[in-house]
Enzyme design. Structure first.
Site, PDB file in Angstrom:
ATOM      1  CG  PHE A 149      47.301  43.900  36.263  1.00  0.00           C
ATOM      2  CD1 PHE A 149      47.111  45.164  36.809  1.00  0.00           C
ATOM      3  CD2 PHE A 149      46.178  43.146  35.963  1.00  0.00           C
ATOM      4  CE1 PHE A 149      45.836  45.671  37.027  1.00  0.00           C
ATOM      5  CE2 PHE A 149      44.889  43.646  36.181  1.00  0.00           C
ATOM      6  CZ  PHE A 149      44.725  44.914  36.710  1.00  0.00           C
ATOM      7  CG  ASP A 237      46.418  35.978  37.507  1.00  0.00           C
ATOM      8  OD1 ASP A 237      45.510  35.631  36.725  1.00  0.00           O
ATOM      9  OD2 ASP A 237      46.455  37.100  38.050  1.00  0.00           O
ATOM     10  CE  LYS A 266      40.907  40.667  32.434  1.00  0.00           C
ATOM     11  NZ  LYS A 266      42.230  40.820  32.996  1.00  0.00           N
TER      12      LYS A 266
HETATM   13  C1  LIG Z   1      42.368  41.259  34.436  1.00  0.00           C
HETATM   14  C2  LIG Z   1      43.293  40.487  35.294  1.00  0.00           C
HETATM   15  C3  LIG Z   1      43.020  40.290  36.665  1.00  0.00           C
HETATM   16  C4  LIG Z   1      41.874  40.949  37.382  1.00  0.00           C
HETATM   17  O1  LIG Z   1      40.643  40.585  36.903  1.00  0.00           O
HETATM   18  P1  LIG Z   1      39.353  41.482  37.254  1.00  0.00           P
HETATM   19  O2  LIG Z   1      38.205  40.682  36.758  1.00  0.00           O
HETATM   20  O3  LIG Z   1      39.523  42.786  36.521  1.00  0.00           O
HETATM   21  O4  LIG Z   1      39.346  41.684  38.727  1.00  0.00           O
HETATM   22  C5  LIG Z   1      43.884  39.481  37.377  1.00  0.00           C
HETATM   23  N1  LIG Z   1      44.955  38.916  36.807  1.00  0.00           N
HETATM   24  C6  LIG Z   1      45.262  39.096  35.504  1.00  0.00           C
HETATM   25  C7  LIG Z   1      46.464  38.443  34.929  1.00  0.00           C
HETATM   26  C8  LIG Z   1      44.448  39.904  34.711  1.00  0.00           C
HETATM   27  O5  LIG Z   1      44.761  40.122  33.432  1.00  0.00           O
END
Ligand SMILES: *Cc1c(COP(=O)(O)O)cnc(C)c1O
Length: 437
Positions: A149, A237, A266
């Site tokens: 994700f 990520d 985040k």
């Molecule tokens: C939440 C998330 C994203 C995307 O972030 P947004 O601010 O919602 O676009 C990307 N990678 C990971 C691992 C995430 O948990």
């Protein structure tokens, strides 16, 4: 023209009806309408208190409305909010120095959301592949993992294998190769099979959305070593795992790995404001030159002030250490419960990013019903992928509140004993094995 006049909603159902009637149906929230938050707690419009065990998908690691973060935001909002990058501003440079030194990289590229930062990392890896590594134009491949994700943009969903995220959004962006997660053999085979064409390997150090899959020890350091051997960039990520969530500043720190490209979002703002970032050393970052990438809001003064405050709070309040200690406590209490449970199959995670796997099939309602019952009892959490419930409270949660949370969770699970249908461990570990793209 007059602006519309609206009736003031009174009940929670009124608010839910408004979202239902006027908002796109792109989420399926629990039926709770929140109006206030402080630390690890939130309150609904009726004044009922809840422990927040989701933390806005780990954006609110520092706790709701942290006074130092909100203070920095308010002060900056009253001074200067947005200049665009057409001009310099007096918050961006100091933030850039702070964030790069904090994480040990030469440079940062500031964006707003996680998905944008992932897109930025992909563009950066491709450009580096063509201009520095000499991969022929348009032939670069980026290796990604099954059940990844990374956000919701068209390119990112192109390499997802979640049919819900993908279906009917094509045509898809090419140039991605999907391999099983936590499988160094598969990574090595892909690097060999496409030698000279692989720009990078994009990976979540723990797969959060997929259901908190923690890879075997040695996976991240092994993957980094393989990338180095094959001249591919290791792209982490850490949008969900970063900023103390897993018990270290970054989840890659558990294996002393330094990514070539680091993606943050985040909790980089403590949930106060959309702030994301891509970090890399000069050799990589310098391939981006003026006019080649950007964002109107990226690097704005409010974002800079908020991110410095959020990172400072994480360090000053020892949030990584808290996550480590409280996470141990959480898993050991839940493991004890799960050992004699029929409805809960296992608990897994790292730091305060944990999940309980419900002993039922992926499309069953059991996890959802458990979350509804927990909300009634004053704890908010949400299923991810059907039968898995993620538990990720703000890292500032007190030990007493964590214990209260554990009691609510186990009391609720106890009510569901005798429900659920037996599933195999294979099904739990490989919920949606798919063909490679
Ligand atoms: C939440 C998330 C994203 C995307 O972030 P947004 O601010 O919602 O676009 C990307 N990678 C990971 C691992 C995430 O948990």
């Amino acid at each position: 023209m007059t602006h519309p006049t609206v009736n003031q909603p009174t009940t929670q159902q009124d608010y839910i009806n408004l979202e239902d009637r006027y908002g796109a149906h792109n989420y399926h929230p629990l039926p709770v309408v929140l109006a206030r938050g402080q630390g690890a707690k939130v309150w609904d419009t009726d004044g009922k208190e809840y422990l927040d065990f989701l933390s806005a998908y780990s954006a609110v690691n520092q706790g709701h409305c942290h006074p130092k973060i909100v203070g920095a935001m308010v002060e900056q909002a009253q001074t200067l909010t947005l200049t665009s990058r057409a001009f310099y501003n007096d918050k961006l440079g100091p933030y850039e120095e702070f964030v790069t030194r904090y994480f040990g990289f030469d440079k940062v590229l500031p964006m707003n959301t996680g998905a944008e930062a992932v897109e930025t990392a992909l563009k950066l890896a491709r450009k580096y592949a063509y201009e520095v590594k000499g991969i022929p134009e348009n032939e670069a491949l980026i290796i990604v993992c099954e059940n990844n994700f990374h956000g919701r943009t068209t390119t990112i969903i192109s390499f997802s294998n979640d049919e819900n995220a993908r279906r009917s959004f094509g045509p898809y962006t090419g140039g991605f190769l999907r391999i099983p997660y936590d499988d160094l053999g598969a990574l090595e085979a892909a690097l060999n099979a496409h030698a000279g064409r692989v720009a990078g390997f994009l990976v979540e150090p723990i797969q959060g959305e997929a259901g908190v899959y923690v890879p075997q020890e040695g996976y991240l350091s092994g993957a980094k070593a393989l990338c180095e051997q094959h001249g591919a960039l290791f792209i982490a990520d850490e949008v969900q795992t970063g900023i103390a969530r897993t018990g270290k500043r970054l989840a890659v720190d558990h294996e002393n790995v330094k990514p070539d490209i680091l993606i943050l979002g985040k909790a980089l703002s403590g949930g106060a404001y959309p702030v994301s970032a891509v970090l890399a050393d000069d050799a990589v970052m310098n391939v981006i030159r003026p006019g080649q990438h950007g964002s109107t809001f990226g690097g704005n003064p409010v974002a800079g002030a908020v991110a410095v405050a959020a990172l400072t709070v994480a360090e000053d309040e020892g949030l990584a250490e808290r996550a480590e200690a409280l996470g141990q406590k959480f898993r050991s209490a839940l493991s004890e419960y799960v050992a004699q449970s029929r409805v809960a199959k296992l608990v897994r995670g790292k730091g305060l990013l944990n999940a309980v796997v419900i002993n039922d099939h992926e499309d069953s309602d059991t996890a959802w019903n458990i979350c509804l019952k927990m909300a009634e009892r004053g704890l908010l959490a949400k299923p991810t992928h059907g039968n898995i419930i993620r538990f990720a409270p703000p890292l500032v949660i007190s030990e007493a509140d964590l214990e209260r949370g554990i009691r609510i969770i186990t009391d609720t699970l106890r009510e569901f004993e005798g429900q659920g249908e037996e599933v195999t461990l294979e099904e739990i570990n490989h919920p949606q094995r798919v063909e490679q793209v």
